[in-house]
Design a protein around this motif. Structure first.
Motif, PDB file in Angstrom:
ATOM      1  N   GLY A  51       9.307 -21.952 -26.648  1.00  0.00           N
ATOM      2  CA  GLY A  51       8.594 -22.670 -27.711  1.00  0.00           C
ATOM      3  C   GLY A  51       8.329 -24.120 -27.378  1.00  0.00           C
ATOM      4  N   THR A  86       3.612 -25.791 -28.653  1.00  0.00           N
ATOM      5  CA  THR A  86       3.258 -25.079 -29.879  1.00  0.00           C
ATOM      6  C   THR A  86       1.991 -25.684 -30.466  1.00  0.00           C
ATOM      7  OG1 THR A  86       4.807 -26.499 -31.044  1.00  0.00           O
ATOM      8  CG2 THR A  86       5.566 -24.298 -30.518  1.00  0.00           C
ATOM      9  N   ASP A 115       0.098 -19.835 -26.126  1.00  0.00           N
ATOM     10  CA  ASP A 115       0.277 -18.407 -25.878  1.00  0.00           C
ATOM     11  C   ASP A 115       1.033 -18.158 -24.583  1.00  0.00           C
ATOM     12  OD1 ASP A 115      -1.135 -17.814 -28.125  1.00  0.00           O
ATOM     13  OD2 ASP A 115      -3.046 -17.645 -27.075  1.00  0.00           O
ATOM     14  N   CYS A 161       2.999 -20.243 -22.875  1.00  0.00           N
ATOM     15  CA  CYS A 161       4.329 -20.842 -22.773  1.00  0.00           C
ATOM     16  C   CYS A 161       5.359 -19.769 -23.112  1.00  0.00           C
ATOM     17  CB  CYS A 161       4.461 -22.028 -23.725  1.00  0.00           C
ATOM     18  SG  CYS A 161       6.045 -22.851 -23.570  1.00  0.00           S
ATOM     19  N   CYS A 181      12.464 -22.788 -34.271  1.00  0.00           N
ATOM     20  CA  CYS A 181      11.439 -22.697 -33.224  1.00  0.00           C
ATOM     21  C   CYS A 181      10.378 -21.687 -33.628  1.00  0.00           C
ATOM     22  CB  CYS A 181      12.076 -22.288 -31.906  1.00  0.00           C
ATOM     23  SG  CYS A 181      10.901 -22.108 -30.572  1.00  0.00           S
ATOM     24  N   ASP A 182       9.112 -22.100 -33.481  1.00  0.00           N
ATOM     25  CA  ASP A 182       8.004 -21.224 -33.844  1.00  0.00           C
ATOM     26  C   ASP A 182       7.896 -20.014 -32.925  1.00  0.00           C
ATOM     27  OD1 ASP A 182       6.874 -22.141 -36.113  1.00  0.00           O
ATOM     28  OD2 ASP A 182       5.620 -23.617 -35.125  1.00  0.00           O
ATOM     29  N   LYS A 183       8.451 -20.128 -31.736  1.00  0.00           N
ATOM     30  CA  LYS A 183       8.323 -19.026 -30.777  1.00  0.00           C
ATOM     31  C   LYS A 183       9.326 -17.910 -31.072  1.00  0.00           C
ATOM     32  CE  LYS A 183       5.919 -18.051 -27.016  1.00  0.00           C
ATOM     33  NZ  LYS A 183       4.478 -18.255 -26.876  1.00  0.00           N
ATOM     34  N   GLU A 197       8.964 -13.961 -30.617  1.00  0.00           N
ATOM     35  CA  GLU A 197       8.068 -13.536 -29.545  1.00  0.00           C
ATOM     36  C   GLU A 197       8.380 -14.312 -28.267  1.00  0.00           C
ATOM     37  OE1 GLU A 197       4.167 -14.286 -31.074  1.00  0.00           O
ATOM     38  OE2 GLU A 197       4.418 -16.451 -30.990  1.00  0.00           O
ATOM     39  N   CYS A 198       9.615 -14.793 -28.178  1.00  0.00           N
ATOM     40  CA  CYS A 198      10.049 -15.623 -27.059  1.00  0.00           C
ATOM     41  C   CYS A 198      10.740 -14.734 -26.038  1.00  0.00           C
ATOM     42  CB  CYS A 198      11.005 -16.687 -27.588  1.00  0.00           C
ATOM     43  SG  CYS A 198      11.828 -17.649 -26.335  1.00  0.00           S
TER      44      CYS A 198
END
Lengths: 521, 166
Positions: free
Chosen positions: A218, A221, A213, A215, A119-121, A124-125
């Protein structure tokens, strides 16, 4: 932004109330929810559906805190939907509140896939952060997780992973409240709920990038950033957007001191609130463009471009500018106030007319942020004393001068390489740019850093000063723009106009010992 | 100052030959016992699951690399030996490494990457030798690091056994 401004101005009129947060008496703004007061006090209250730039809905219930009001016994309440009232006693760490939050978290994680490695988040999730703090190691549910579309394209900018979505509805409210073009909704009911667009139409507008931003997980995206980098590897620097004269506060994020991977909005109530447009967000091509001009390039009598070091190139530039008296200084609208001031002093010594290039406004203008004016420092340069000159007028005026000093990034783009090539050969052109174009009319070119490698101030359309900051090191052999301009100025003052300066008899001649380290990279 | 007194030898010792014969008897006895030395380059070292050799990437039985380029090994690496870039794939697991470099000269064989990996994709193999003529040749890329899962089975089973203790 207009909405947040309205909220802010409304807040100032109402009287503040006194509440107690974790034993401390504080002044709180009754126009804002309790969670804002807790955050202002530095207390960490987790939140997914609450966003300070959007209206609160209280759908995730993760922000529950212990609240005592009047004679009532303390109870657990969602801080984002609770207005602040006089005499309220808040305990964000109440055991009952912790239990309630932990239970909410378990339900949110019930259908959330364990995708963190891909997951790209991740990093920073907030769901990840809070699961790490308070979550259980293992799920207790025996039912299988929901199986939904994991890569649903929502237009050109955003990809939706429906499995990851926790239905906080921030994205839905964003489109309703910020650009005021409702495009998303929560479809179906109960555990079948998914975020979708009306009639599966692709998203439109210039503000879609903000969805990624806001959300909290993730689910939404950016296609542009998808799987490009892990967020903890990005070096983040507070800077200003170069996209238009609004000058939104942004964070420049650079991977491995080399590639600018993304721009993200930074909270700045006076300029952009929490948002930025997609034009500025995806303006990654210019800062990442390769083949930078490192050092200097001279074009002598032979007509061949010859790389030299910066100082040698500046000495030749000095000789040219001294001999050919009447000069025009053309600054790029990307020049900072500090560089503009140096350039103005140089122009005074030279007796040259300072102008800055002012390209045509584009049609991207809207009511929210984008001004349509591609000059990020128009106001700063105008107030310093530079005249704004459109591209055509600059090209028309240039031949009437004997020499020209072109300073700043993207000048070649804005003037056009073809137009530069057609300039008369009698005109001596000194170019201070990030890139070089092999053109017979450019006599001396010196490399300068671009806007992610410099620091300084841009003044936006409303007169707000925004700092641009150094996000990555300059290429080897490139001097800071202020140092380059300053050195040229120093060289000019050392040999006063009219005096027999060394080398003035043969303007444009290449010195016999060019620097070895300069390259055209 | 230390004064070393010379040992006064007995008559048996001064005869010389009996001691020589005693020494030779040991030599001849050992000649027929199993050898303990190893002819190293020709004869490799014995390895098993406990061996913590150089890190290698697991290629699953379906032919795809197990790594999803999550970057946790890169973050865990204390020697900054690992560099990863990700890319999108059409498979169910959407992410795979575009580039996975381990600078073997930086690697200190600590095994943190193996411990950090959530996808059982990187393991400390039983490969111990590391020699080449240039530094560049020892910065391994993904193709040099890929190993079939069958070759790593012993280590994978061992790590699983250790992890199951907790």
């Amino acid at each position: 932004m207009s909405q947040s401004e309205a909220k802010d101005s409304g807040a100032r009129d109402t009287a503040m109330v006194t509440i107690t947060i974790n034993g401390r008496e504080v002044e709180a703004d009754p126009s804002k929810p309790l969670i804002a007061a807790c955050h202002a006090e530095g207390e960490e209250v987790p939140h997914y559906c609450y966003h300070p730039g959007l209206s609160p809905v209280g759908s995730c219930r993760i922000c529950q805190v212990g609240v005592q009001q009047g004679q009532m016994p303390p109870r657990v309440m969602a801080a984002c939907r609770t207005p602040v009232a006089e005499g309220m006693v808040v305990d964000t760490e109440a055991p009952k509140a912790h239990d309630a939050r932990r239970e909410c978290l378990e339900f949110l994680l019930k259908n959330h896939p364990l995708d963190c490695p891909i997951c790209d988040k991740a990093g920073e999730c907030t769901l990840q952060d809070y699961s790490f703090d308070e979550g259980q190691g293992e799920g207790r549910s025996v039912e299988p997780r929901r199986k939904l579309d994991k890569r649903k394209s929502l237009g050109d900018v955003i990809v939706l992973d429906q499995e990851r979505c926790i239905l906080c509805s921030r994205c839905v409210r964003f489109f309703e409240e910020v650009p005021e073009t409702p495009q998303l909704c929560i479809g179906e009911r109960g555990s079948h709920s998914v975020v979708e667009t009306f009639m599966n139409r692709p998203l439109t507008g210039n503000y879609q990038g903000n969805l990624a931003d806001i959300c909290p997980v993730g689910a939404l995206t950016l296609k542009e950033f998808r799987f490009q980098a892990r967020v903890w590897n990005l070096h983040k620097v507070a800077s200003t957007c170069a996209g238009c004269s609004r000058g939104c506060a942004v964070t420049t994020e650079v991977l491995r001191k080399h590639e600018v991977k993304r721009f993200r909005p930074r909270h700045e109530p006076a300029v952009n609130g929490y948002w930025m447009c997609d034009t500025g967000r995806f303006a990654l091509e210019a800062p990442n463009r390769e083949h930078r001009l490192c050092g200097g390039i001279l074009r002598g009598g032979s007509g061949q471009a010859q790389p030299v070091d910066t100082r040698t190139a500046l000495e030749v530039a000095r000789d040219m500018l001294i001999v050919h008296g009447e000069a025009l200084i053309v600054a790029s609208p990307f020049l900072t106030v500090e560089e503009g001031r140096e350039l103005l002093a140089l122009g005074k010594t030279l007796g040259a007319r300072p102008v800055f290039l002012s390209p045509e406004p584009n049609d991207l203008t809207d009511d929210l942020l984008h001004t349509g004016d591609p000059c990020p420092n128009r106001r700063g340069l105008s107030e310093l004393g530079f005249d704004a000159l459109p591209v055509e007028e600059v090209l028309e005026t240039l031949p009437s001068y004997e020499s020209a000093l072109l300073v700043g990034e993207r000048l070649i783009d804005m003037l056009g390489a073809k137009n530069l090539a057609t300039l008369p050969t009698a005109l001596r052109v000194v170019l201070l740019e990030c890139h070089y174009v092999d053109s017979p009319s450019i006599d001396v070119a010196v490399g300068i850093p671009n806007h992610v490698e410099r620091e300084g101030t841009w003044v936006n359309v409303d007169g707000h000063a925004g700092r641009i900051a150094i996000a990555r090191p300059t290429p080897e052999g490139v001097w800071m723009a202020t140092r380059t301009i300053d050195t040229l100025h120093e060289l000019l003052t050392m040999s006063a106009p009219g005096a027999d300066a060394p080398g003035s008899a043969t303007p444009g001649a290449i010195p016999s010992t060019p620097g070895a380290e300069a390259t055209l990279g | 100052m230390v004064i070393v007194k010379r040992k006064i030898l007995s008559l048996w010792e001064r005869l010389y030959l009996p001691e020589v014969l005693r020494g030779l008897s040991i030599t001849f006895r050992k000649m027929f016992e199993p050898r303990v030395t190893r002819q190293y380059p020709e004869e490799g070292l014995p390895t098993d699951g406990v061996t913590r050799g150089q890190p290698r990437l697991v290629v699953k039985d379906d032919g795809n690399i197990a790594c999803v380029s999550c970057g946790l090994c890169e973050a865990a690496c204390p020697a900054y030996a690992i560099t990863i870039d990700g890319q999108e794939t059409d498979r169910f697991i959407e992410r795979e490494p575009e580039r996975f470099d381990i600078d073997m000269l930086r690697c200190i064989l600590c095994g943190f990457c193996e411990e950090a990996c959530p996808k059982d994709a990187i393991y400390m193999s039983n490969e111990l030798e590391l020699a080449d003529y240039t530094r560049e040749a020892l910065a391994y890329d993904m193709e040099k690091l890929k190993r079939p899962a069958s070759a790593m089975r012993e280590r994978m089973d061992y790590v699983k056994k250790i992890n199951d203790r907790w």
